[in-house]
Write an enzyme that holds these catalytic residues in place. Structure first.
Site, short mmCIF file in Angstrom:
data_model
loop_
_atom_site.label_atom_id
_atom_site.label_comp_id
_atom_site.label_asym_id
_atom_site.label_seq_id
_atom_site.Cartn_x
_atom_site.Cartn_y
_atom_site.Cartn_z
N THR A 33 45.05 31.06 19.18
CA THR A 33 44.24 32.25 19.42
C THR A 33 44.32 32.67 20.87
O THR A 33 44.38 33.86 21.20
CB THR A 33 42.76 31.98 19.03
OG1 THR A 33 42.71 31.55 17.67
CG2 THR A 33 41.92 33.24 19.19
N ARG A 608 40.82 18.71 11.13
CA ARG A 608 39.52 19.30 11.52
C ARG A 608 38.77 18.35 12.46
O ARG A 608 37.83 18.76 13.14
CB ARG A 608 38.64 19.57 10.30
CG ARG A 608 39.16 20.55 9.25
CD ARG A 608 39.67 21.84 9.84
NE ARG A 608 41.11 21.76 10.06
CZ ARG A 608 41.78 22.59 10.86
NH1 ARG A 608 41.14 23.52 11.54
NH2 ARG A 608 43.08 22.45 11.02
#
Length: 757
Positions: A33, A608
């Protein structure tokens, strides 16, 4: 451009190389990102590109907002002029401007899923078709799938494969419904969500001047989460960038987990075939997780054949070994996980919101929820309702409650016309008013319904009363599980849910079966003297009838499916239900492509975790009301054993699991793989097998199978038939497999290849 100094070398390369086709393969936790946002900021800040000439496509509005905010912090308010948003929002904007080219008004309505299903329901009724066969969910998903593959209703009707498929599924009129649905949407000046992609493709295909207009407008096209695109989305972006070829896609093939939504992993795997001068940049440094977690994830995903090779690494600490929790049952698994969370909170002072419990299917949350409640650990369900708040569970629970208490008005209103029996809201209201006006119970009104309602409705109510009285007799003579099973079947709920073969329908059916499992556990508990339905309902009421948590209190353990967890991260992560046929799912074992998607899903789950990862499995689990032995997931064996230790605090190791102090954590690394398979006395010992099916494997005709023959099974490998059982309706064979020992197989289901001795 101070922001460039914070980038590592590959990130910097991804930001400043803005010309030509570029693919940025971004491993988990590698800062994709940041690269995408800085790349856009660099175009505006350094290359003076007008933000109106930049198109950035994302999959969620949240991602678009976060990216825009980051860009704005670098370049200022000009970031607001970017063409940035989800595929649907950006293409809706284009369609609003160009709607007249397609014969739509510029203010066309966008139908949501409920609008679409309601229209489909009306069409089915108008055509006098059976709504149990042509369920709105089923029809809607079929039409949606066709549109995402760019198949119009005309092409659908003329396609023999589609027609044959629909006929085999007893839905020969599906193409006709698609045609009428499309025509009605057009007549109403409406598009559904799939049309926003479908009609954009039509617009660019049939109106080249419009396509050229947007090709000239968008000098740079960027796509986030490219591995999740479908055919329709990819074709649009490919066309828009065809003139300047300044297309940049960012994604990770190892995190492609949405095939069931139409995502096509081939888009990213074959991207270089469409662009021979493609620049490929790999972001391989993980900033999120420990070395142990990153290495374990790599050892799993390397088993996939269809992938873009990369080597994810990290400079973070080694961290703790992955902890394996082994439970005797799914109920005990919930207790072990809850106890572990409590211990970790005490030892490491972590907050609830830094912990996540991930599972393959929503129905698995039930045991976890109950255990967390008992330990007073707050939690929240993400992307789904709490188990006992799901509609299908509330529906069946309402039947149970009303059977026990026929004055329960709320349960009555919930079930009186579900499944549908022709009793409308007006009739329901009349009966409730009659009970209040005459000072009698609702049940008395139902028993004397002909005094309060006209013929047809009254007859339907009378049948309902007869059914409830039959349930009451069952409750008196049966335990909670037997009674609940009978009510679930006779009420029509199971039949209703089983007939819905969509993903949502299968989930709802599975959830009801999980409720039956909970009741079975209740009746199988030897410590409970009262095993009646009333006692079970009381226990559930006490368990779920707690005060609502303060919505402002966000310090809660997160429970969610792995699909919902993509893009998130937590300090401590628990992945539960690591068993064959559950994870990997039994429905994903029919092809290598499906199995590899399941492996990617496991990879997403592992990555995660930031600091500590727990894996748990149960030796037995209630499935469809029966206690079944479970086999540990093959994925556990695919993790390099040096990164795992069997938890000594929460499970009792078998004598075969010798200790070793490798990695300094008191783990069972060296003997883990064999130790996982050597379970408790309730299960046979299973050895690790190096078997892989023969290249020409194909099941043989077993009608002449005899004792002494050598056979091959796609999972158990090679073995010898010990004896045949020809008695009963189903032929069976007892086979001694080289790696798995004796197995008794039903020949009507077993896939055996007979080999010459």
């Amino acid at each position: 451009m101070q922001y460039l100094k914070s980038l590592n070398e590959p990130q910097y390369e991804g930001v400043v190389n803005t010309e030509g086709p570029t693919m940025i393969i971004a491993g988990a936790g590698s800062g994709k990102t940041r690269v995408l946002t800085y790349r856009i900021a660099y175009l505006m800040d350094h290359k003076n590109v007008d933000p109106f000439n930049i198109l950035a496509l994302t999959f969620t509005n949240k991602a678009a907002r976060e990216m825009r905010d980051r860009i704005e912090s670098v370049v200022g308010n000009e970031a607001r002029n970017l063409w940035m948003g989800t595929f649907h929002s950006v293409f809706a904007r284009i369609l609003r401007t160009e709607a007249d080219r397609l014969g739509y008004p510029s203010n066309f309505t966008i139908y949501d899923t409920d609008d679409s299903k309601s229209l489909i329901k009306s069409i089915v009724k108008e055509l006098n078709l059976d709504d149990k066969i042509y369920k709105p969910n089923v029809v809607f998903n079929r039409i949606s799938g066709a549109k995402n593959r760019l198949v119009s209703w005309k092409a659908y009707l003329s396609n023999q494969v589609f027609r044959a498929d629909d006929e085999s599924n007893m839905r020969p009129e599906l193409g006709k419904i698609y045609k009428i649905y499309a025509e009605r949407c057009f007549k109403a000046g409406a598009m559904d969500f799939d049309d926003l992609l479908f009609q954009t493709n039509v617009l660019f295909r049939e109106h080249l001047d419009v396509l050229n207009k947007y090709q000239q407008r968008f000098h740079y096209v960027m796509v986030d989460e490219f591995q999740d695109t479908n055919i329709s989305q990819y074709l649009i972006t490919k066309k828009l960038s065809a003139v300047r070829q300044n297309i940049c896609v960012v994604g990770d093939d190892a995190q492609s987990i949405y095939a069931f939504r139409g995502a096509d992993i081939q888009n990213i795997l074959n991207f270089e075939k469409d662009y021979t001068d493609l620049r490929t940049i790999k972001l391989e440094q993980n900033y999120r997780s420990t070395k142990t977690i990153v290495s374990a994830a790599n050892s799993v995903i390397e088993k996939n054949k269809a992938q873009l090779k990369k080597s994810v690494w990290t400079d973070n600490d080694d961290g703790q070994l992955i902890e394996l929790l082994r439970a005797n049952s799914d109920n005990e698994e919930g207790k072990l996980v809850a106890s572990s969370i409590f211990e970790e909170k005490m030892q490491y002072q972590i907050r609830n919101n830094e912990v996540a419990v991930l599972y393959r299917t929503n129905s698995q949350s039930r045991a976890i929820e109950e255990a967390l409640r008992r330990m007073n650990i707050k939690y929240k369900i993400v992307g789904g309702l709490s188990f006992y708040q799901r509609k299908e569970i509330k529906d069946l629970m309402a039947y149970l409650r009303f059977t026990i208490n026929t004055n329960d008005e709320q349960s009555f209103k919930r079930i009186i016309n579900y499944p549908k029996r022709g009793i409308g809201n007006t009739s329901v209201d009349k009966m409730i008013v009659a009970a209040n006006d005459h000072g009698i119970s609702l049940w008395e009104v139902l028993e004397n319904v002909h005094s309060f309602l006209p013929g047809r409705s009254a007859n339907a109510v009378r049948d309902f009363v007869t059914m409830i009285k039959r349930f009451q007799l069952e409750v008196k003579k049966q335990d909670a599980y037997e009674a609940t099973s009978q009510i679930a079947k006779s009420s029509g709920i199971l039949r209703e849910l089983y007939a819905d073969k969509t993903v949502e329908g299968l989930n709802r059916y599975e959830n009801v079966m999980e409720l039956l499992n909970a009741v079975k556990e209740f009746t199988d508990d030897e410590e409970k003297e009262d095993k009646s339905l009333g006692a079970f309902l009381q226990e559930v009421a006490l368990l779920t009838g707690v005060d609502q948590d303060n919505d402002d209190d966000e310090d809660k353990v997160t429970l969610m499916t792995i699909h919902m967890a993509k893009g998130l991260e937590f300090r401590h992560v628990y992945i539960v239900g690591m068993e064959e046929d559950l994870f990997p799912s039994q429905m994903m074992l029919s092809s290598r492509a499906d199995l590899e998607e399941e492996r990617r899903l496991f990879y997403v789950a592992i990555t995660r975790a930031q600091e500590k990862l727990f894996l748990s499995y149960a030796l037995s689990r209630y499935r469809f009301g029966r206690l079944k032995n479970c086999e540990p997931s093959r994925f556990l064996e695919e993790i390099n054993p040096q990164y795992i230790r069997v938890s000594r605090k929460f499970s009792r190791p078998s004598p075969d699991e010798g200790e070793t102090n490798s990695a300094g954590n008191g783990g069972y690394a060296r003997n883990l793989v064999s130790g996982i398979r050597k379970t408790t006395r309730s299960q046979p010992v299973t050895k690790k097998s190096n078997y892989s099916p023969s290249p020409d494997f194909a099941p043989s005709d077993t009608s002449d199978l005899k004792a002494g023959m050598k056979v091959e099974h796609p999972k158990f490998g090679f073995g010898k038939v010990l004896e045949m059982d020809e008695s009963g309706a189903n032929r069976k064979a007892k086979v001694n497999f080289d790696d798995f020992g004796e197995k008794t197989l039903l020949l009507s289901f077993a896939k055996l290849k007979i080999h010459d001795n």
